[in-house]
Design a protein around this motif. Structure first.
Motif, short mmCIF file in Angstrom:
data_model
loop_
_atom_site.label_atom_id
_atom_site.label_comp_id
_atom_site.label_asym_id
_atom_site.label_seq_id
_atom_site.Cartn_x
_atom_site.Cartn_y
_atom_site.Cartn_z
N THR A 1 -2.86 14.15 4.46
CA THR A 1 -4.12 14.88 4.38
C THR A 1 -4.95 14.40 3.20
O THR A 1 -6.16 14.19 3.33
CB THR A 1 -3.84 16.39 4.23
OG1 THR A 1 -3.09 16.84 5.36
CG2 THR A 1 -5.13 17.18 4.13
N ALA A 2 -4.32 14.21 2.06
CA ALA A 2 -5.05 13.80 0.86
C ALA A 2 -5.57 12.37 0.96
O ALA A 2 -6.64 12.07 0.42
CB ALA A 2 -4.14 13.94 -0.36
N LEU A 3 -4.84 11.50 1.63
CA LEU A 3 -5.19 10.08 1.63
C LEU A 3 -6.03 9.61 2.82
O LEU A 3 -6.72 8.59 2.71
CB LEU A 3 -3.91 9.23 1.55
CG LEU A 3 -3.12 9.40 0.25
CD1 LEU A 3 -1.79 8.68 0.34
CD2 LEU A 3 -3.94 8.91 -0.95
N LEU A 4 -5.98 10.32 3.93
CA LEU A 4 -6.77 9.90 5.09
C LEU A 4 -8.20 10.38 4.95
O LEU A 4 -8.45 11.51 4.53
CB LEU A 4 -6.16 10.45 6.38
CG LEU A 4 -4.85 9.82 6.81
CD1 LEU A 4 -4.28 10.56 8.02
CD2 LEU A 4 -5.02 8.35 7.12
N PRO A 5 -9.16 9.54 5.32
CA PRO A 5 -10.55 9.97 5.23
C PRO A 5 -10.87 11.02 6.29
O PRO A 5 -10.32 11.01 7.38
CB PRO A 5 -11.34 8.69 5.48
CG PRO A 5 -10.41 7.82 6.26
CD PRO A 5 -9.02 8.18 5.83
N GLY A 6 -11.76 11.94 5.97
CA GLY A 6 -12.17 12.98 6.92
C GLY A 6 -13.61 12.73 7.30
O GLY A 6 -14.16 11.71 6.95
N PRO A 7 -14.29 13.58 8.00
CA PRO A 7 -13.78 14.82 8.57
C PRO A 7 -12.98 14.55 9.85
O PRO A 7 -13.16 13.54 10.51
CB PRO A 7 -15.04 15.62 8.87
CG PRO A 7 -16.09 14.60 9.11
CD PRO A 7 -15.72 13.41 8.25
N ARG A 8 -12.12 15.49 10.15
CA ARG A 8 -11.26 15.38 11.32
C ARG A 8 -10.63 16.73 11.60
O ARG A 8 -10.91 17.71 10.94
CB ARG A 8 -10.18 14.32 11.10
CG ARG A 8 -9.26 14.70 9.96
CD ARG A 8 -8.38 13.55 9.52
NE ARG A 8 -7.56 13.92 8.40
CZ ARG A 8 -7.93 14.01 7.14
NH1 ARG A 8 -9.16 13.78 6.82
NH2 ARG A 8 -7.09 14.33 6.19
N ARG A 9 -9.75 16.74 12.52
CA ARG A 9 -8.96 17.94 12.80
C ARG A 9 -7.54 17.67 12.32
O ARG A 9 -7.04 16.56 12.45
CB ARG A 9 -8.91 18.22 14.30
CG ARG A 9 -10.26 18.56 14.90
CD ARG A 9 -10.13 18.84 16.36
NE ARG A 9 -11.43 18.99 16.97
CZ ARG A 9 -11.63 19.60 18.12
NH1 ARG A 9 -10.61 20.08 18.80
NH2 ARG A 9 -12.83 19.71 18.62
N THR A 10 -6.94 18.69 11.75
CA THR A 10 -5.54 18.57 11.34
C THR A 10 -4.74 19.68 12.01
O THR A 10 -5.18 20.82 12.07
CB THR A 10 -5.37 18.67 9.81
OG1 THR A 10 -5.91 19.90 9.35
CG2 THR A 10 -6.06 17.52 9.10
N VAL A 11 -3.60 19.30 12.52
CA VAL A 11 -2.68 20.25 13.15
C VAL A 11 -1.33 20.04 12.49
O VAL A 11 -0.72 18.97 12.62
CB VAL A 11 -2.59 20.04 14.67
CG1 VAL A 11 -1.62 21.04 15.29
CG2 VAL A 11 -3.97 20.14 15.32
N TYR A 12 -0.89 21.04 11.76
CA TYR A 12 0.38 20.97 11.03
C TYR A 12 1.46 21.67 11.84
O TYR A 12 1.24 22.74 12.41
CB TYR A 12 0.24 21.65 9.67
CG TYR A 12 -0.79 21.00 8.78
CD1 TYR A 12 -0.42 20.00 7.90
CD2 TYR A 12 -2.12 21.38 8.83
CE1 TYR A 12 -1.35 19.39 7.08
CE2 TYR A 12 -3.06 20.79 8.02
CZ TYR A 12 -2.67 19.79 7.15
OH TYR A 12 -3.61 19.19 6.34
N LEU A 13 2.63 21.07 11.87
CA LEU A 13 3.75 21.65 12.59
C LEU A 13 4.49 22.62 11.67
O LEU A 13 4.96 22.26 10.61
CB LEU A 13 4.69 20.55 13.07
CG LEU A 13 5.76 20.97 14.05
CD1 LEU A 13 5.14 21.60 15.30
CD2 LEU A 13 6.60 19.77 14.43
N SER A 14 4.56 23.87 12.10
CA SER A 14 5.23 24.92 11.36
C SER A 14 6.25 25.57 12.29
O SER A 14 6.61 25.00 13.32
CB SER A 14 4.20 25.94 10.88
OG SER A 14 4.81 26.95 10.11
N SER A 15 6.70 26.74 11.93
CA SER A 15 7.60 27.50 12.82
C SER A 15 7.70 28.93 12.30
O SER A 15 7.33 29.24 11.17
CB SER A 15 8.98 26.86 12.89
OG SER A 15 9.62 26.90 11.65
#
Length: 153
Positions: free
Chosen positions: A12-26
């Protein structure tokens, strides 16, 4: 911690944005402890708490939604699916799990264009109360920045 929290943070910190992020949780994030006081082993030398790592990555998703309003950022619980981790008798549908991630990543439906949510099988769910605690979000981001040497701007 390295896989569940540090890697998503760095991407997240290193990739340029803007974009969508989907984090895998549980769902185990619900029993996680929102504390960094005792020190967290970010390197993974000890097992640490799986529930804590899931709470941290879910909190990361909410922090990104708050700090980067141009990014649609959400956490998704795919359910307990029949994998090596979930076991062969896991009750959730292996095919249904990734549908929510896909929808949040590419759909332009209004519901899929929300941010800062915690999702389970295409439904928004209530996360652990600490997930939307801005002070906890900030402490988590500072700890990850100190550990990695990379700040989330």
């Amino acid at each position: 911690m390295p896989v569940n929290v540090v890697a998503p943070y760095l991407l997240t910190a290193l990739l340029p944005g803007p974009r969508r992020t989907v984090y895998l949780s549980s769902s185990p994030h619900l029993s996680g402890h929102p504390s960094l006081a005792a020190g967290v082993n970010w390197q993974g030398a000890s097992a640490g708490s799986y529930a804590d790592s899931e709470l941290f990555v879910t909190t990361l998703a909410a922090a990104v939604a708050r700090l980067r309003p141009e990014v649609l950022s959400n956490a998704v619980d795919p359910g307990r699916v029949p994998t090596r981790m979930g076991g062969p008798d896991a009750p959730d549908d292996l095919e249904l799990g990734p549908r929510t991630q896909e929808r949040l990543a590419v759909s332009n439906e209004p519901e899929a264009r929300t941010t800062g949510g915690y999702w389970y099988h295409r439904r928004s769910e209530q996360p652990h109360p600490a997930v939307h605690d801005e002070a906890f979000q900030d402490r988590l981001l500072r700890a990850l920045a100190e550990e990695t040497g990379v700040a989330l701007d």
